[in-house]
Design a protein around this motif. Structure first.
Motif, PDB file in Angstrom:
ATOM      1  N   MET A  26      35.257  38.396 -90.936  1.00  0.00           N
ATOM      2  CA  MET A  26      36.376  37.962 -91.784  1.00  0.00           C
ATOM      3  C   MET A  26      37.687  38.591 -91.307  1.00  0.00           C
ATOM      4  SD  MET A  26      34.399  38.234 -95.460  1.00  0.00           S
ATOM      5  CE  MET A  26      35.871  38.042 -96.480  1.00  0.00           C
ATOM      6  N   ILE A  27      37.644  39.865 -90.937  1.00  0.00           N
ATOM      7  CA  ILE A  27      38.860  40.551 -90.501  1.00  0.00           C
ATOM      8  C   ILE A  27      39.290  40.058 -89.124  1.00  0.00           C
ATOM      9  CG2 ILE A  27      39.798  42.787 -89.799  1.00  0.00           C
ATOM     10  CD1 ILE A  27      38.017  44.043 -91.987  1.00  0.00           C
ATOM     11  N   VAL A  28      38.343  39.969 -88.185  1.00  0.00           N
ATOM     12  CA  VAL A  28      38.683  39.608 -86.812  1.00  0.00           C
ATOM     13  C   VAL A  28      39.102  38.149 -86.704  1.00  0.00           C
ATOM     14  CG1 VAL A  28      37.755  39.327 -84.481  1.00  0.00           C
ATOM     15  CG2 VAL A  28      37.240  41.387 -85.785  1.00  0.00           C
ATOM     16  N   GLN A  29      38.387  37.266 -87.419  1.00  0.00           N
ATOM     17  CA  GLN A  29      38.642  35.839 -87.294  1.00  0.00           C
ATOM     18  C   GLN A  29      39.529  35.275 -88.393  1.00  0.00           C
ATOM     19  OE1 GLN A  29      34.323  34.632 -86.877  1.00  0.00           O
ATOM     20  NE2 GLN A  29      35.224  33.486 -85.191  1.00  0.00           N
ATOM     21  N   GLY A  30      39.760  36.036 -89.438  1.00  0.00           N
ATOM     22  CA  GLY A  30      40.581  35.545 -90.528  1.00  0.00           C
ATOM     23  C   GLY A  30      39.932  34.420 -91.303  1.00  0.00           C
ATOM     24  N   VAL A  31      38.600  34.491 -91.479  1.00  0.00           N
ATOM     25  CA  VAL A  31      37.874  33.426 -92.169  1.00  0.00           C
ATOM     26  C   VAL A  31      37.402  33.919 -93.530  1.00  0.00           C
ATOM     27  CG1 VAL A  31      37.123  32.357 -90.019  1.00  0.00           C
ATOM     28  CG2 VAL A  31      35.672  34.095 -91.090  1.00  0.00           C
ATOM     29  N   SER A  32      36.913  32.984 -94.340  1.00  0.00           N
ATOM     30  CA  SER A  32      36.398  33.335 -95.657  1.00  0.00           C
ATOM     31  C   SER A  32      34.999  33.922 -95.536  1.00  0.00           C
ATOM     32  CB  SER A  32      36.340  32.084 -96.533  1.00  0.00           C
ATOM     33  OG  SER A  32      35.344  31.192 -96.046  1.00  0.00           O
ATOM     34  N   ALA A  33      34.477  34.434 -96.658  1.00  0.00           N
ATOM     35  CA  ALA A  33      33.121  34.989 -96.671  1.00  0.00           C
ATOM     36  C   ALA A  33      32.098  33.909 -96.329  1.00  0.00           C
ATOM     37  CB  ALA A  33      32.816  35.603 -98.038  1.00  0.00           C
ATOM     38  N   ASP A  34      32.271  32.707 -96.886  1.00  0.00           N
ATOM     39  CA  ASP A  34      31.335  31.627 -96.588  1.00  0.00           C
ATOM     40  C   ASP A  34      31.380  31.244 -95.119  1.00  0.00           C
ATOM     41  OD1 ASP A  34      30.469  31.567 -99.161  1.00  0.00           O
ATOM     42  OD2 ASP A  34      31.249  29.570 -99.647  1.00  0.00           O
ATOM     43  N   ALA A  50      32.279  33.168 -92.614  1.00  0.00           N
ATOM     44  CA  ALA A  50      31.694  34.258 -91.846  1.00  0.00           C
ATOM     45  C   ALA A  50      30.174  34.165 -91.871  1.00  0.00           C
ATOM     46  CB  ALA A  50      32.154  35.606 -92.396  1.00  0.00           C
ATOM     47  N   PHE A  51      29.617  33.837 -93.045  1.00  0.00           N
ATOM     48  CA  PHE A  51      28.167  33.711 -93.123  1.00  0.00           C
ATOM     49  C   PHE A  51      27.675  32.497 -92.334  1.00  0.00           C
ATOM     50  CE2 PHE A  51      24.160  32.411 -95.099  1.00  0.00           C
ATOM     51  CZ  PHE A  51      23.428  33.571 -94.903  1.00  0.00           C
ATOM     52  N   ALA A  52      28.465  31.417 -92.320  1.00  0.00           N
ATOM     53  CA  ALA A  52      28.085  30.234 -91.537  1.00  0.00           C
ATOM     54  C   ALA A  52      27.990  30.581 -90.060  1.00  0.00           C
ATOM     55  CB  ALA A  52      29.094  29.105 -91.756  1.00  0.00           C
ATOM     56  N   ILE A  53      28.916  31.393 -89.566  1.00  0.00           N
ATOM     57  CA  ILE A  53      28.884  31.818 -88.170  1.00  0.00           C
ATOM     58  C   ILE A  53      27.644  32.668 -87.903  1.00  0.00           C
ATOM     59  CG2 ILE A  53      30.069  33.215 -86.428  1.00  0.00           C
ATOM     60  CD1 ILE A  53      32.712  32.393 -87.822  1.00  0.00           C
ATOM     61  N   LEU A  54      27.361  33.606 -88.799  1.00  0.00           N
ATOM     62  CA  LEU A  54      26.160  34.435 -88.643  1.00  0.00           C
ATOM     63  C   LEU A  54      24.895  33.581 -88.648  1.00  0.00           C
ATOM     64  CD1 LEU A  54      26.957  37.431 -91.025  1.00  0.00           C
ATOM     65  CD2 LEU A  54      26.773  37.528 -88.536  1.00  0.00           C
ATOM     66  N   ARG A  55      24.817  32.658 -89.593  1.00  0.00           N
ATOM     67  CA  ARG A  55      23.623  31.839 -89.719  1.00  0.00           C
ATOM     68  C   ARG A  55      23.412  30.942 -88.508  1.00  0.00           C
ATOM     69  NH1 ARG A  55      22.803  27.239 -94.256  1.00  0.00           N
ATOM     70  NH2 ARG A  55      24.288  26.241 -92.845  1.00  0.00           N
ATOM     71  N   TRP A  56      24.516  30.390 -87.979  1.00  0.00           N
ATOM     72  CA  TRP A  56      24.391  29.512 -86.811  1.00  0.00           C
ATOM     73  C   TRP A  56      23.829  30.271 -85.620  1.00  0.00           C
ATOM     74  CZ3 TRP A  56      26.042  29.090 -81.799  1.00  0.00           C
ATOM     75  CH2 TRP A  56      25.873  27.849 -81.194  1.00  0.00           C
ATOM     76  N   HIS A  57      24.408  31.438 -85.335  1.00  0.00           N
ATOM     77  CA  HIS A  57      23.933  32.232 -84.195  1.00  0.00           C
ATOM     78  C   HIS A  57      22.504  32.718 -84.420  1.00  0.00           C
ATOM     79  CE1 HIS A  57      28.229  32.295 -83.176  1.00  0.00           C
ATOM     80  NE2 HIS A  57      27.843  32.604 -81.953  1.00  0.00           N
TER      81      HIS A  57
END
Length: 235
Positions: free
Chosen positions: A156-164, A166-173
């Motif tokens: 969220m801090i590095v990419q400036g994204v929301s919590a959801d 950020a979790f979508a990125i984690l889940r995809w990888h």
């Protein structure tokens, strides 16, 4: 198949929801080449239009265009690897969320002569994320929950994204690299906590890590010490 995207296809084996398309841009001739899937991601039939830089840029979502213009300008100037999550508007006026990853090729003088990379359409995955999915994913233990929350916070801090997001990125990888969510989160937490050098920052470190997880060069059992240079994550 293009050797450049074979690791990505292998990492995504078993997943059919995310579309993946590749591109080449030859700066010496100002010629773009798109895969058939990249045409479709942008709402065109393969070969329906001749891709150009103007067309490439025009499909970026207006709210994301300033950032994507900066990323494109940087890679055209330096060839530095990049990873950029943003939205596009297709020819059918549909808004899609994509992750673009690529890098430049330099000649003997250090001039960028080509940029290659790929688009992953994560619209469905990003839309499907909910707070309930987050609770289900971290229900295993308090330790796992803390690791995932810390990893989300870093993204969220590095990419400036929301919590959801950020979790979508984690889940995809996690899903497409076949790495447990808590193990991926621990890799991210460990990477962020290591000392930084004058030539290293959070963007570069997370970019190397996530790209390495996708292509298989970074695994939980190996850690991140030997991680090669990989795409820089930007928003």
């Amino acid at each position: 198949m293009d050797n450049r995207i074979q690791p990505v296809i292998a990492a995504m084996a078993g997943g059919e929801r995310e579309q993946l398309g590749w591109f080449d841009y030859d700066l010496t001739t100002d010629v773009w080449t798109w895969s058939a899937t990249l045409y479709r991601i942008h709402g065109f039939e393969p070969g329906e239009i001749v891709p150009t830089t103007a067309i490439f840029v025009s499909h970026k979502h207006p709210e994301d265009r300033s950032h994507t213009d900066e990323v494109l300008a940087a890679v055209l100037e330096t060839g530095q690897p990049f990873c950029c999550r943003h939205r596009i508007i297709t020819s059918r006026r549909e808004v899609r969320t994509v992750v673009t990853i690529g890098q430049g090729t330099l000649d003997d003088t250090g001039r960028v002569t080509k940029v290659t990379g790929y688009f992953v359409d994560i619209t469905d995955a990003a839309t499907a994320v909910s707070q309930q999915a987050i609770r289900d994913a971290v229900a295993g233990s308090a330790a796992a929950r803390a690791q995932i929350e810390q990893a989300k916070g870093a993204l969220m801090i590095v990419q400036g994204v929301s919590a959801d997001d950020a979790f979508a990125i984690l889940r995809w990888h996690s899903s497409h690299a076949n790495v447990k969510l808590r193990d991926l989160a621990q890799l991210i937490v460990d990477a962020i906590q290591q000392p930084y050098t004058g030539t290293d920052d959070a963007n570069q470190r997370l970019g190397r890590l996530l790209s390495g997880v996708v292509d298989g060069s970074v695994r939980p059992e190996r850690g991140i010490a030997a991680t090669p240079v990989r795409p820089v994550i930007t928003r």
